[in-house]
Design a protein around this motif. Structure first.
Motif, mmCIF file in Angstrom:
data_model
loop_
_atom_site.group_PDB
_atom_site.id
_atom_site.type_symbol
_atom_site.label_atom_id
_atom_site.label_comp_id
_atom_site.label_asym_id
_atom_site.label_seq_id
_atom_site.Cartn_x
_atom_site.Cartn_y
_atom_site.Cartn_z
ATOM 1 N N PHE A 107 -14.390 2.819 -3.453
ATOM 2 C CA PHE A 107 -14.544 1.542 -3.153
ATOM 3 C C PHE A 107 -15.451 1.237 -2.253
ATOM 4 C CE2 PHE A 107 -9.621 1.348 -4.037
ATOM 5 C CZ PHE A 107 -10.040 0.807 -5.575
ATOM 6 N N PRO A 108 -16.397 -0.071 -2.141
ATOM 7 C CA PRO A 108 -17.287 -0.040 -1.213
ATOM 8 C C PRO A 108 -16.795 0.052 0.312
ATOM 9 C CG PRO A 108 -17.235 -1.955 -2.906
ATOM 10 C CD PRO A 108 -16.069 -1.124 -3.019
ATOM 11 N N GLY A 109 -17.778 0.680 1.045
ATOM 12 C CA GLY A 109 -17.536 0.745 2.551
ATOM 13 C C GLY A 109 -17.176 -0.211 3.188
ATOM 14 N N HIS A 110 -18.135 -1.392 2.819
ATOM 15 C CA HIS A 110 -17.861 -2.594 3.601
ATOM 16 C C HIS A 110 -16.786 -3.497 2.972
ATOM 17 C CE1 HIS A 110 -18.560 -6.294 5.511
ATOM 18 N NE2 HIS A 110 -19.829 -5.965 5.947
ATOM 19 N N LYS A 111 -15.437 -3.430 3.649
ATOM 20 C CA LYS A 111 -14.411 -4.205 2.985
ATOM 21 C C LYS A 111 -14.582 -5.362 2.585
ATOM 22 C CE LYS A 111 -11.690 -0.514 3.960
ATOM 23 N NZ LYS A 111 -12.758 0.461 4.085
ATOM 24 N N LYS A 112 -15.570 -6.286 3.178
ATOM 25 C CA LYS A 112 -15.708 -7.559 2.463
ATOM 26 C C LYS A 112 -16.062 -7.616 1.013
ATOM 27 C CE LYS A 112 -18.312 -11.744 3.820
ATOM 28 N NZ LYS A 112 -19.323 -12.364 4.612
ATOM 29 N N LYS A 113 -16.746 -6.404 0.498
ATOM 30 C CA LYS A 113 -17.209 -6.145 -0.724
ATOM 31 C C LYS A 113 -16.034 -5.852 -1.608
ATOM 32 C CE LYS A 113 -21.898 -5.679 0.289
ATOM 33 N NZ LYS A 113 -23.296 -4.467 0.339
ATOM 34 N N CYS A 114 -14.860 -5.561 -1.198
ATOM 35 C CA CYS A 114 -13.745 -5.057 -2.125
ATOM 36 C C CYS A 114 -13.375 -6.134 -2.352
ATOM 37 C CB CYS A 114 -12.918 -4.206 -1.109
ATOM 38 S SG CYS A 114 -13.129 -2.668 -0.613
ATOM 39 N N LEU A 115 -12.642 -5.853 -3.790
ATOM 40 C CA LEU A 115 -11.794 -6.730 -4.416
ATOM 41 C C LEU A 115 -10.322 -6.886 -3.682
ATOM 42 C CD1 LEU A 115 -12.501 -5.915 -8.169
ATOM 43 C CD2 LEU A 115 -13.104 -7.861 -7.108
ATOM 44 N N PRO A 116 -9.527 -7.888 -4.017
ATOM 45 C CA PRO A 116 -8.251 -7.919 -3.251
ATOM 46 C C PRO A 116 -7.385 -6.760 -3.783
ATOM 47 C CG PRO A 116 -8.909 -10.082 -3.914
ATOM 48 C CD PRO A 116 -10.195 -9.252 -4.349
ATOM 49 N N GLY A 117 -7.500 -6.525 -5.172
ATOM 50 C CA GLY A 117 -6.739 -5.260 -5.795
ATOM 51 C C GLY A 117 -7.038 -4.011 -4.917
ATOM 52 N N ALA A 118 -8.217 -3.700 -4.659
ATOM 53 C CA ALA A 118 -8.681 -2.598 -4.071
ATOM 54 C C ALA A 118 -8.130 -2.717 -2.597
ATOM 55 C CB ALA A 118 -10.203 -2.514 -3.859
ATOM 56 N N LEU A 119 -8.275 -3.685 -1.923
ATOM 57 C CA LEU A 119 -7.470 -3.697 -0.462
ATOM 58 C C LEU A 119 -6.015 -3.327 -0.704
ATOM 59 C CD1 LEU A 119 -9.517 -6.814 0.829
ATOM 60 C CD2 LEU A 119 -10.040 -4.468 1.425
ATOM 61 N N PHE A 120 -5.434 -3.764 -1.644
ATOM 62 C CA PHE A 120 -3.933 -3.872 -1.812
ATOM 63 C C PHE A 120 -3.628 -2.198 -1.807
ATOM 64 C CE2 PHE A 120 -0.774 -3.398 -5.071
ATOM 65 C CZ PHE A 120 0.441 -3.827 -4.535
ATOM 66 N N LEU A 121 -4.474 -1.538 -2.971
ATOM 67 C CA LEU A 121 -4.429 -0.169 -3.160
ATOM 68 C C LEU A 121 -4.507 0.799 -1.994
ATOM 69 C CD1 LEU A 121 -5.797 0.210 -6.786
ATOM 70 C CD2 LEU A 121 -3.335 0.028 -6.077
ATOM 71 N N LEU A 122 -5.364 0.172 -0.956
ATOM 72 C CA LEU A 122 -5.726 1.292 0.089
ATOM 73 C C LEU A 122 -4.225 0.870 1.073
ATOM 74 C CD1 LEU A 122 -9.384 -0.043 0.994
ATOM 75 C CD2 LEU A 122 -8.583 2.268 0.149
ATOM 76 N N THR A 123 -3.692 -0.201 1.231
ATOM 77 C CA THR A 123 -2.439 -0.352 1.999
ATOM 78 C C THR A 123 -1.706 0.496 1.328
ATOM 79 O OG1 THR A 123 -1.812 -2.223 0.952
ATOM 80 C CG2 THR A 123 -3.158 -2.395 2.752
ATOM 81 N N LEU A 124 -1.329 0.573 0.118
ATOM 82 C CA LEU A 124 -0.425 1.299 -0.695
ATOM 83 C C LEU A 124 -0.401 2.863 -0.534
ATOM 84 C CD1 LEU A 124 2.124 -0.164 -2.405
ATOM 85 C CD2 LEU A 124 0.544 0.526 -4.142
ATOM 86 N N LEU A 125 -1.830 3.236 -1.128
ATOM 87 C CA LEU A 125 -1.879 4.905 -0.956
ATOM 88 C C LEU A 125 -2.214 5.487 0.351
ATOM 89 C CD1 LEU A 125 -4.158 4.805 -4.067
ATOM 90 C CD2 LEU A 125 -1.725 5.286 -3.913
ATOM 91 N N PHE A 126 -2.462 4.570 1.329
ATOM 92 C CA PHE A 126 -2.687 5.215 2.746
ATOM 93 C C PHE A 126 -1.709 4.801 3.803
ATOM 94 C CE2 PHE A 126 -6.740 5.460 0.333
ATOM 95 C CZ PHE A 126 -7.245 6.800 0.961
#
Length: 1579
Positions: A1424-1443
């Motif tokens: 996923f993009p290192g700059h979180k601003k470029k991340c899709l909401p779904g990608a941010l959701f998975l980061l909270t889930l998996l980490f």
């Protein structure tokens, strides 16, 4: 000028204009001057001749005047330049001038009543009576006889002053010569107000003159005591140097004084008053004033007495009073001018036996010094002072004794009489009550006052009981030590300045009054600064006030009198308790002008000295008699206090009480009550303070109003409770509600702080009465209040909490508050309940404590079904009576019929019959017998019936009705009676007179909606239609343009045409159009009349875009697409950023495309590119419209409108269906492949190359358009709950349709997308024994994934609950991804879908071999993009889930994971705010996808596939893991690495403890970040 309806009549002698020097006074009373001016005598208001307009204009007919000529004419009327300029800018020429009326001048141009009235009157004289004016203007050749003088006709000559030589030619000869030489000039008249002179020779008089008012003409000696008068303009002399000025002043004074002394007559000489007609802009006696630089110059000028009187200097000193300087008030200027007056008082004990000789001073320019004339003996002859001729000298001396005797007789005191004592008490009460016995409860008052004396402040109890709208306070210290400070001890008030009443043009009156909280609390307007206030509101002197604030005062008064209150509904009281200054006089003038007279103005003044200055000003506007009639002078404040309390309906400073927790009562202070403005608080002793005299006087009217259909009042219950009237019937629903309330009050384990009971009722069935009965009966056990409409949830919550805890020691031990909320929607109730729960939590109230009971009373056309939905919470009230109720009503009816005629209790009679259709029909038939269908009253009944039938709670203000009936009732005491008489018998019976709860403004409606419907039906009959009546109402200019109550009337009228019915609002059904338009379509032969009606409404409402929107919808519904497109474009041009209007535009094109496509499908010809080109173009236009709608919706931060995305998808698939149906593309798999190649590549087949040439670029982007919209919808559904309840499981995509179960819709459309762009069928792949072909391209694999439901987050998660063979489907989806995804360089969206598919598969089958290792999925997230601003909401959701950290993690791992989660949450919050916009959280509730369970890796995620609370399901609760944390200042924390605090958002704020506590909770995962569920305090 004279007030409306009254004209100051007097005989006025107007001469032909002659030139006079300043010394030559204008001798009106000289009968011997035969060759003098010729006079025309008539009885009419005083007018002055103004300069006539130019000669070339006079020849031309006024209808042909240009704008400039109209401006010239207006200037001759002394109209203000700003008004002239405005009329010029509005292109008012002679023809337009002919059409103007007073209302247009006042509302459009902003003129005051005075100049408006004058312009219209003068215009009428010019246009309608030109010939008469010319005849009246013929020269007068002889004197008027006494008979002619009695003639009421006006005969006035108008000649330009430049045409008249200075008197060398006889006036009559001049007239004769001009008659034959020039056409007669029209006479232009300007009104001048009369005024009285200062009281003669009285000390300490506070007097004022107003510029341009006119004193009585100069006069000679009359009875020696009444002063004779002489005027001097003195305009030139006032500018001279000291020496010349003093000589001139002394000469005029001593000349006049000698004349008066010699004939023994009192006299006053006035300087600054016009004594000639040299300038035709002035009249004789007109007050102008002169500038005074140094008053000592005039005082010292009388030192000439010693030099001018050879003897008897002391006598002259005694007789000639010092100069008095009377200020001249100029409404149009801040220049300070004065009239200088010298009184002459020749008392007989001084002048007896004397003849006075004087030598008058003259400044000689040649000698450059003052020289003295010869000694002269002067006397007054008529209105002038003349020397005694030598021939008369002997006779003059001989008659000295005779004159002395006359003077001595005149000075004798009159025979003493008993002093006349006016009944001021009766005068005051009659003025205040408008002739009634008591002050009306609902009458508003405005007070204008200045500084109060301390003694007066102790006698203001009467003021505390008045219904005061505003106080105009000229005392800057009032808030600190004056009236305001005393008032605030008892009442709440809002502090305002004049600037506060500056209303912008785009602000409605309703918005303005709500902004300033008018009608809620008294508006205290500091008119001249406010001491102790840090803002720049310092007091200023009179002249500065006039310069800076008079315009603000004018605007403020105009706003109140012209837009907020209609005539007759407001009483203005000038309470003068200290000396009167100019600003207060200006204020009177503004009120007098804007209220169109003095009728509702009262002046109260104890000091006669203070009153005289006021009187001298007011008399010019009203006349002496009128001012005396509306003024109460000489009454002490203590006497006023006692007198007023006797006529007030409520006892002075009455005490109100509330119940308390310990079963006693407490005192509710009035000012504290008024601070809770959003609540109508019902007290224990409500109505007890009402005067018994008022009760006996009004009880019958109160009861009758209720039984005629009026809303029940607390007084109805009070009268019944105290046996003044019969009891109010308790319907069965009352017992039902009372039982539910008792059950709620019983303590139980499941008790919540806020609970609700709902009453659903048929309109007019008595639901509101039932609800208020419940409050009345429980007012001694609970704290009860009605929530006032139009207040925000925040205000109501704040005030409800204050009411609950008022005068209670412990917030934990308070009585519950019973709140009645009427006619509010579900969202308002939910928001109020939510806010109250937050407030309770903030107050740290125990959760099981009952704090608030919401009693909701809502109309419904099917209340019984609503009752069945929740029998323990809902109660129904219908028109149908139960057997027990029928007995009660029958008995009550018999009692009422003994007291009242049936027509006076109509609604109760109808209710007793259950509003049976036949009974209503017969009742109306009988009622309308003999009605005059051609009368205006009949038309009014039809108008009101039409509105009441189709617009709920509609009414027409009485002011509008009076305008329609052409009534002009200025006296409130006669207003209702005159209005009732004008209505006629039928109208008076069916109309119910209402008063607004807040403003008390009067209006009418028909006694019941069912009666209104039947009246409409019978009055129209078969000859008229609803549409024709609606059109007539729409085109009625009198009603539409009536300025007062315009906003309410127009809102009802507009609703008649565009407001649709909604079951959720209590209507009978959901409609596509307003009920009127629906009726016209169904009952009047199709859509044509409805279309015509809406077009008329569009024009009437100034091209309202929302009416155009309805037109577009109506037209496309009836397949009139070209016209529909025009109206949709018209609406969109006016509101290009309104997503709803743009959506309507898209719907027009969509329906047009469907119509064309259907015609092609049903046709016999092959489907080719040529015959589908038009339909394709329409489809592409449709897509463009919906894309514009999407952009507008995304930019709108207040509303959520997703219809554009849903509709774009639907149209896109319809277009795909059309494309794949082409003859060449429909030939089996080969044709479909060719079509996909066309849509996905640069390839263009020959058969579409030319026909679709304009569309190729757009069609090749169609697949991307569809996928982008599907992704947006998926993302939106991932954020917020949708499938929550039956009512909410739908998304509106237009007025005509809704998408039910949007998650299912999304899954299906995602699958359809894959099918259109894939050669392979997912069904074939899923068959047993079938494997995935190895030669699939990445695109083909992606399309199969879409077919299987793996194309987006929402579709993937829906597989958990919606698919039968879910595990196999998910395994197949996983197999379609590259076996080594980390090296495949998948895009961000594919990575999100890939990971979520594995998580979903693991939830269903943790042992599945296809599930990727947890670590691999974590590693994939690093792409996923290192700059979180470029991340899709779904990608941010998975980061909270998996980490999310696990128990086995090392400190370093935990620190890294918390860092990743925290960074993701920060950006998720931003995305959430963008999505939620400015909507409350309760309307966009978060969707929790997973809960944290026991276990590690993917096994720790528990999918929340159910609605409700997880911990209530034992099989789920045992899988969940409770997290330990704490709360700090109402924020939930858990411990991160190195004991850092990690905040967790609580899903339900009410569950957060108020104090700092150790807690445990379940953890949920949403697209906003992790949330805390079921927060429990850890003991």
């Amino acid at each position: 000028m004279p007030p409306a309806g009254r004209c100051l009549l007097r005989a006025v002698i107007i001469p032909r204009p002659l030139r006079h020097t300043e010394e030559n006074t204008f001798h009106q009373n000289n009968p011997a001057q035969e060759s003098g001016p010729v006079f025309a005598i008539g009885i009419y208001p005083r007018w002055t001749l103004t300069k006539p307009i130019m000669a070339d204009n006079l020849v031309q007919s006024p209808e042909n005047w240009t704008e400039s000529q109209v401006s010239t004419w207006l200037r001759t009327l002394c109209v203000k330049e700003r008004y002239i300029k405005k009329l010029f800018e509005e292109e008012v020429n002679g023809l337009v001038l002919l059409t103007l009326d007073e209302d247009s001048l006042m509302t459009k141009i902003g003129m005051k009543f005075g100049p408006t009235h004058m312009i219209i009157q003068k215009r009428n004289e010019l246009f309608n009576s030109k010939q008469n004016i010319q005849e009246n203007a013929k020269p007068t050749r002889t004197k008027k006889t006494k008979l002619q003088q009695k003639d009421n006709s006006t005969s006035v000559h108008c000649l330009a002053s430049s045409e008249v030589p200075s008197g060398q030619v006889h006036a009559r000869d001049k007239c004769a010569s001009e008659e034959s030489q020039t056409p007669q000039q029209p006479c232009i008249l300007t009104s001048k107000e009369d005024c009285k002179p200062r009281p003669f020779d009285q000390e300490g008089i506070d007097f004022i003159y107003v510029k341009h008012r006119v004193l009585q003409p100069e006069s000679g000696a009359f009875d020696l005591i009444s002063p004779c008068h002489e005027f001097k303009s003195f305009a030139i002399a006032a500018e001279l140097d000291r020496t010349r000025l003093q000589a001139k002043f002394a000469k005029e004074v001593l000349k006049f004084a000698t004349g008066c002394m010699n004939i023994r007559s009192n006299g006053t000489i006035h300087f600054g008053v016009m004594d000639s007609k040299e300038d035709t802009g002035y009249v004789h006696g007109e007050v102008v004033g002169i500038p005074i630089k140094d008053k000592d110059i005039y005082v010292d000028a009388l030192d000439y007495i010693e030099k001018c009187f050879p003897t008897d200097k002391e006598h002259a000193r005694h007789c000639v009073r010092p100069p008095r300087f009377i200020e001249v008030m100029d409404r149009e200027s801040t220049a300070k001018n004065y009239v200088v007056e010298v009184d002459i008082v020749p008392l007989v004990n001084i002048v007896k036996g004397r003849v006075y000789v004087v030598r008058l001073p003259n400044f000689s320019e040649a000698a450059n010094k003052v020289q003295y004339e010869k000694n002269a003996i002067l006397r007054r002859v008529g209105s002038k002072t003349e020397p005694v001729s030598d021939s008369d000298l002997s006779d003059f001396f001989q008659r000295v004794k005779e004159r002395d005797a006359q003077r001595e007789e005149a000075e004798k005191p009159l025979v003493p009489r008993n002093p006349f004592c006016q009944d001021l008490g009766r005068k005051l009460t009659m003025q205040i009550t408008s002739g009634k016995k008591f002050i009306e409860n609902d009458k508003w008052f405005i007070f204008i006052t200045n500084k109060f004396k301390p003694d007066d402040l102790s006698n203001i109890e009467w003021l505390l009981n008045m219904k005061i709208f505003s106080v105009f306070d000229f005392d800057p210290d009032s808030k600190i030590s004056g009236l305001c400070s005393k008032y605030l001890e008892h009442h709440a008030a809002n502090m305002h300045s004049l600037q506060s009443y500056s209303k912008s043009s785009d602000t409605s009156i309703k918005e303005f009054t709500e902004k300033l909280h008018l009608f809620e609390q008294t508006s205290w307007i500091f008119c001249n600064g406010r001491s102790g206030f840090k803002a720049n509101e310092t007091p200023c002197d009179e002249m500065t006030w006039i310069k800076t604030k008079v315009t603000l005062m004018r605007d403020c008064v105009s706003l109140i009198c012209k837009q907020i209150f209609p005539n007759g509904t407001l009483q203005v009281i000038f309470l003068l308790t200290s000396p009167v200054e100019k600003p207060l006089l200006h204020t009177f003038y503004e009120f007098f002008t804007d209220m169109e007279g003095h009728t509702d103005i009262i002046c109260i003044c104890e000091s006669e000295t203070n009153f005289q200055r006021w009187q001298s000003f007011a008399e010019g506007s009203c006349g002496t008699e009128t001012v005396n009639n509306f003024s109460v002078v000489g009454m002490k404040m203590s006497h006023i206090n006692a007198t007023m309390q006797m006529i007030q309906p409520v006892k002075s400073c009455a005490k109100k009480h509330l119940p308390v927790f310990v079963k006693g009562t407490c005192l509710l202070e009035t000012n504290k009550e008024e601070h809770m403005a959003s609540l109508e608080i019902l007290t224990v002793n409500h109505c007890d303070d009402t005067s018994r005299d008022v009760i006996n006087e009004e009880k019958a009217n109160i009861e009758q109003q209720f039984y005629r259909g009026g809303r029940v009042t607390w007084m109805n219950f009070w009268l019944a409770e105290h046996k003044y009237v019969g009891e109010v019937i308790e319907r069965d629903a009352y017992q039902d509600v009372s039982k539910l309330l008792m059950d709620v009050l019983k303590c139980n384990v499941d008790q919540t702080p806020v609970t609700s009971i709902n009453i659903y009722h048929h309109p007019g069935s008595g639901g509101s009465t039932v609800a208020r009965q419940v409050l009345w009966q429980n007012r001694k056990q609970l704290r009860c209040a009605v929530v006032k409409p139009s207040y925000s949830v925040t205000d109501v919550t704040q005030h409800a909490v204050v009411l609950r805890e008022y005068e209670e020691k412990d917030p934990q031990r308070c009585l519950p508050v019973l709140l009645l909320i009427e006619d509010s929607d579900k969202d308002y109730l939910d928001d109020l309940k939510n806010e109250l729960q937050v407030a309770i939590k903030n107050r740290q109230i125990q959760h099981e404590t009952l704090c608030f009971i919401l009693l909701s009373c809502r109309r419904s056309h099917d209340p019984e079904s609503r009752c069945k939905e929740s029998a323990l919470q809902n109660v129904s009230v219908t028109h149908k009576l139960s057997p027990e109720e029928k007995k009660k009503f029958a008995g009550k009816l018999r009692l009422l019929e003994e007291q009242y005629e049936p027509q006076f209790i109509l609604t109760f009679v109808l209710m007793s019959e259950g509003f049976h259709n036949d009974y209503v029909q017969n009742f109306v038939t009988h009622l309308l017998q003999g009605i005059d269908l051609q009368s205006t009253a009949s038309l009014l009944i039809q108008y009101v019936a039409l509105l009441n039938t189709y617009v709920y709670n509609s009414f027409i203000s009485q002011s509008h009705c009076e305008a329609l009936l052409t009534l002009q009732v200025h006296m409130e005491r006669f207003r209702r009676q005159e209005f009732a008489r004008s209505l006629g018998e039928q109208a008076e019976l069916v109309f119910l007179h209402l008063r607004d709860d807040k403003t008390n403004i009067k209006s009418i409606r028909i006694i019941h909606p069912l009666v209104a419907k039947e009246i409409l039906q019978q009055l129209l009959g078969s000859q008229q239609t609803h549409s024709s009546l609606a059109k007539k109402l729409l085109c009625d200019d009198v009603l539409f343009e009536h300025r007062f109550g315009k906003e309410e009337y127009r809102s009802f009228l507009r609703a008649l045409f565009i407001r649709r019915s909604r079951i959720s609002r209590g209507d009978e059904c959901d409609t596509l159009f307003s009920p009127l338009i629906e009726h016209v379509q169904e009952k009047e032969g199709g859509p044509d009349k409805a279309i015509e009606l809406l077009k008329e409404a569009f024009e009437r409402f100034h091209k309202d875009p929302f009416v155009a929107q309805q037109l577009a919808r109506l037209l496309h519904t009836h397949e009139k697409f070209e016209e529909a497109t025009y109206w949709a474009e018209t609406a969109a041009k006016q509101l290009p950023n309104n997503s709803y209007i743009l959506a309507t535009k898209g719907q027009v094109y969509r329906r047009w495309f469907q119509f064309k496509w259907k015609a092609i499908e049903n046709g016999c010809s092959p489907i080719t590119a040529q015959n589908t080109a038009d339909a394709v173009e329409t489809a592409l236009n449709t897509l463009q419209c919906f894309q514009e709608c999407e952009r507008a919706a995304d930019a709108d931060m207040e509303n959520v409108n997703s219809s554009g995305y849903f509709c774009e998808v639907e149209v896109g698939f319809s277009l795909l269906k059309l494309i794949f149906s082409l003859q060449e593309f429909a030939k089996g798999a080969k044709g479909h492949s060719k079509c996909r190649k066309y849509l996905l590549t640069d390839y263009i087949p020959e058969h579409v190359l030319d026909a679709w040439e304009p569309f190729h670029g757009h069609l090749k982007k169609l697949h991307k358009t569809l996928i982008d919209s599907l992704e947006w919808i998926s993302e939106d559904l991932s954020f917020f709950q949708t499938d929550v309840g039956e009512d909410e499981d739908e998304i509106p995509v237009g007025p005509e349709e809704k998408i039910s179960h949007p998650l299912k819709w999304l899954t299906k459309r995602s699958s359809d997308y894959g099918k259109y762009f894939s050669e392979f069928s997912s069904a074939a792949i899923l068959q047993p024994g079938k494997s995935i072909p190895t030669n699939l391209t990445p695109l083909q694999k992606r399309m199969i994934i879409y077919q299987l439901g793996g194309g987006n987050i929402s579709s993937i998660l829906s597989i958990l609950t919606e698919q039968r063979d879910a595990v196999r489907i998910l395994e197949t989806i996983v197999s379609l991804y590259p076996s080594r995804p980390r090296k495949a360089k998948l895009d961000q969206r594919d990575i999100v879908n890939y990971i979520l598919t594995h998580i979903t598969l693991n939830c269903l089958s943790p042992q599945a071999s296809k599930v990727a290792p947890f670590k691999d999925l974590q590693a994939l997230c690093h792409q996923f993009p290192g700059h979180k601003k470029k991340c899709l909401p779904g990608a941010l959701f998975l980061l909270t889930l998996l980490f999310w950290p696990e128990d086995k993690d090392t400190n370093h791992e935990r620190e890294n994971k918390y860092g990743i989660v925290q960074s993701a949450v920060e950006h998720m919050e931003k995305c959430y705010c963008t999505k939620r916009k400015d909507n409350p959280q309760s309307k966009r509730r978060l969707y929790t996808h997973f809960l944290l369970g026991h276990g590690n890796g993917l096994d720790k995620f528990v999918h929340k596939w159910f609605s409700g609370e997880a911990w209530e399901k034992p099989e789920i609760a045992e899988k969940l893991k409770r997290i330990s944390g704490w709360t700090e200042d109402e924020v939930v924390y858990l411990e991160g690495p190195q004991k850092k605090k990690f905040s967790i958002l609580p899903l339900n704020m009410h569950s957060v403890p108020c104090s700092n506590k150790n807690v445990t909770f379940y953890l949920g995962f949403t697209f906003r970040g992790p949330v805390a569920y079921n927060i429990t305090v850890k003991e």
